[in-house]
Design a protein around this motif. Structure first.
Motif, short mmCIF file in Angstrom:
data_model
loop_
_atom_site.label_atom_id
_atom_site.label_comp_id
_atom_site.label_asym_id
_atom_site.label_seq_id
_atom_site.Cartn_x
_atom_site.Cartn_y
_atom_site.Cartn_z
N SER A 101 -45.21 -4.41 -9.33
CA SER A 101 -46.63 -4.25 -9.66
C SER A 101 -47.45 -3.88 -8.44
CB SER A 101 -47.17 -5.55 -10.29
OG SER A 101 -47.09 -6.62 -9.35
N GLN A 102 -46.81 -3.82 -7.27
CA GLN A 102 -47.50 -3.47 -6.04
C GLN A 102 -47.46 -1.96 -5.82
OE1 GLN A 102 -45.28 -7.05 -3.74
NE2 GLN A 102 -46.44 -5.69 -2.42
N ALA A 103 -48.47 -1.47 -5.10
CA ALA A 103 -48.41 -0.09 -4.62
C ALA A 103 -47.39 0.00 -3.50
CB ALA A 103 -49.79 0.36 -4.13
N ILE A 104 -46.71 1.13 -3.38
CA ILE A 104 -45.71 1.31 -2.32
C ILE A 104 -46.40 1.68 -1.00
CG2 ILE A 104 -43.79 2.73 -1.51
CD1 ILE A 104 -42.80 2.96 -4.32
N GLU A 105 -46.11 0.91 0.02
CA GLU A 105 -46.56 1.24 1.37
C GLU A 105 -45.35 1.87 2.06
OE1 GLU A 105 -49.60 1.43 4.22
OE2 GLU A 105 -49.70 0.68 2.16
N TRP A 106 -45.40 3.19 2.29
CA TRP A 106 -44.18 3.95 2.54
C TRP A 106 -43.43 3.55 3.80
CZ3 TRP A 106 -41.41 6.24 -0.88
CH2 TRP A 106 -42.01 6.71 -2.05
N TRP A 107 -44.10 3.35 4.92
CA TRP A 107 -43.36 3.03 6.14
C TRP A 107 -42.65 1.68 6.06
CZ3 TRP A 107 -41.63 6.70 8.86
CH2 TRP A 107 -42.38 7.85 9.10
N PRO A 108 -43.31 0.61 5.62
CA PRO A 108 -42.58 -0.65 5.42
C PRO A 108 -41.48 -0.52 4.37
CG PRO A 108 -44.93 -1.07 5.53
CD PRO A 108 -44.77 0.42 5.46
N PHE A 109 -41.72 0.25 3.32
CA PHE A 109 -40.72 0.46 2.28
C PHE A 109 -39.48 1.17 2.84
CE2 PHE A 109 -38.88 3.20 -1.04
CZ PHE A 109 -38.55 2.26 -2.00
N LEU A 110 -39.70 2.23 3.61
CA LEU A 110 -38.59 2.96 4.19
C LEU A 110 -37.85 2.12 5.23
CD1 LEU A 110 -40.19 6.52 4.60
CD2 LEU A 110 -38.47 5.80 2.94
N ALA A 111 -38.58 1.29 5.95
CA ALA A 111 -37.94 0.41 6.94
C ALA A 111 -37.00 -0.57 6.23
CB ALA A 111 -38.99 -0.35 7.74
N ALA A 112 -37.46 -1.15 5.12
CA ALA A 112 -36.62 -2.10 4.38
C ALA A 112 -35.43 -1.41 3.75
CB ALA A 112 -37.47 -2.79 3.30
N CYS A 113 -35.63 -0.22 3.19
CA CYS A 113 -34.52 0.53 2.60
C CYS A 113 -33.50 0.94 3.67
CB CYS A 113 -35.03 1.76 1.86
SG CYS A 113 -35.91 1.38 0.34
N SER A 114 -34.00 1.29 4.85
CA SER A 114 -33.11 1.65 5.96
C SER A 114 -32.24 0.47 6.36
CB SER A 114 -33.92 2.12 7.17
OG SER A 114 -34.62 3.31 6.87
N LEU A 115 -32.80 -0.75 6.28
CA LEU A 115 -32.02 -1.94 6.55
C LEU A 115 -30.80 -2.02 5.64
CD1 LEU A 115 -34.84 -4.61 6.98
CD2 LEU A 115 -33.08 -4.08 8.68
N GLY A 116 -31.02 -1.68 4.36
CA GLY A 116 -29.93 -1.74 3.40
C GLY A 116 -28.93 -0.61 3.56
N VAL A 117 -29.44 0.62 3.61
CA VAL A 117 -28.56 1.79 3.65
C VAL A 117 -27.80 1.86 4.96
CG1 VAL A 117 -28.48 4.31 3.61
CG2 VAL A 117 -29.97 3.08 2.01
N PHE A 118 -28.50 1.65 6.07
CA PHE A 118 -27.85 1.77 7.37
C PHE A 118 -27.30 0.42 7.85
CE2 PHE A 118 -30.70 5.42 7.27
CZ PHE A 118 -29.85 6.43 7.72
N GLY A 119 -28.15 -0.63 7.86
CA GLY A 119 -27.74 -1.91 8.42
C GLY A 119 -26.70 -2.64 7.61
N SER A 120 -26.74 -2.51 6.27
CA SER A 120 -25.79 -3.24 5.43
C SER A 120 -24.67 -2.37 4.88
CB SER A 120 -26.53 -3.90 4.24
OG SER A 120 -27.45 -4.86 4.70
N ALA A 121 -24.94 -1.10 4.61
CA ALA A 121 -23.94 -0.24 3.96
C ALA A 121 -23.18 0.62 4.97
CB ALA A 121 -24.62 0.65 2.92
N ILE A 122 -23.85 1.57 5.59
CA ILE A 122 -23.17 2.49 6.53
C ILE A 122 -22.56 1.72 7.69
CG2 ILE A 122 -23.55 4.38 8.15
CD1 ILE A 122 -25.58 5.53 6.20
#
Length: 291
Positions: free
Chosen positions: A208-229
């Motif tokens: 229900s929140q608006a997306i704040e892109w830089w914090p959103f991309l930082a969190a997604c990067s944690l998953g894609v790079f820090g946890s997956a790759i």
């Protein structure tokens, strides 16, 4: 002698460097994600991003997975990914990213301690020196302040708890999932906890929140790079070398984390540098004993 997959030295160096940079940068990414999102949202978003990344891998490898694996997938996912991700995010509200990165080096010591106490792992008395030094270094990081003043920061205990869970998780993976291909087991782990992260996101009002892109991309990067790759790189590095060489990335992660912290204007005290060195010497003693 165990045969290892041969690879050019340059590829090993590149993989090692990339892994150090990815994991060492994860703490500053947590900090940047917390600018807008709550701690549970950052942790859950990190896991959900990795879950999406691993879906194609799991679909390809799912024939290897048996019903009895799912309990271990869930336990490994909770102790090695979802709960620590939330704990690091909670700590990130109150600690510098540099301090979180330094405390993360406590993981190998907990891996040894948990193995001895809970998994009947063999013990060499020379490893006691590494444990003592590691605990002393960790305590120094928690209480270290400007001018060597004692300034106990109890929020650091969230990171210590996360490293304990990491140590427990490594033994779960080793004892329960070692028969699976590493890519299959890693993908299975995220398939088990991915739906939980989605439920957590929904319960916190994330959608229900608006997306704040830089914090959103930082969190997604944690998953894609820090946890997956990063896990893919780590498994490949073990194939090319061995677990001892691969785990030596532990020594570089705090340095990268401190570098990002200083670049971002964080205060790092001399007492913390000294405590970090003592902690890393303890980790070195334990790894040398294993070798």
């Amino acid at each position: 002698m165990e045969n290892k997959q041969k690879s050019p030295v340059l590829l090993v160096i590149l993989a090692f460097t990339a892994l150090s940079l990815i994991w060492g940068s994860s703490f500053i990414l947590v900090k940047k994600s917390l600018v807008y999102y709550s701690s549970p949202q950052v942790g859950a978003l990190r896991i959900f991003a990795a879950f999406i990344f691993f879906i194609p891998v799991f679909l390809k490898q799912r024939h290897e997975v048996k019903k009895e694996h799912w309990k271990s997938f869930l336990l490994a996912g909770l102790t090695g990914n979802l709960i620590p991700a939330i704990l690091f995010s909670i700590a990130g509200k109150h600690l510098t990213s540099a301090l979180s990165g330094m405390l993360n080096a406590f993981t190998p010591l907990f891996t040894l301690i948990v193995g001895i106490l809970l998994f009947k792992q063999g013990f060499q008395w020379r490893q006691m020196l590494g444990i003592i030094l590691g605990i002393a270094g960790c305590f120094g990081l928690i209480v270290g302040g400007e001018g060597f003043n004692v300034d106990f920061n109890y929020h650091a205990l969230w990171v210590v708890l996360a490293t304990f869970l990491y140590g427990f998780n490594l033994h779960i993976v080793k004892t329960k999932l070692s028969g699976l291909n590493p890519f299959t087991s890693t993908a299975g782990i995220f398939m088990a906890i991915g739906p939980l992260s989605l439920i957590l996101l929904a319960s916190t009002g994330f959608f229900s929140q608006a997306i704040e892109w830089w914090p959103f991309l930082a969190a997604c990067s944690l998953g894609v790079f820090g946890s997956a790759i990063a896990m893919v790189l780590f498994n490949q590095l073990i194939k090319w070398t061995n677990a001892i060489v691969a785990s030596s990335v532990t020594y570089i992660i705090p340095i990268v984390a401190v570098g990002w912290g200083v670049f971002d204007g964080e205060q790092v005290y001399l007492s913390q540098f000294i405590a970090m060195i003592v902690l890393l010497i303890g980790v070195y003693e334990i790894n040398r004993s294993k070798a």
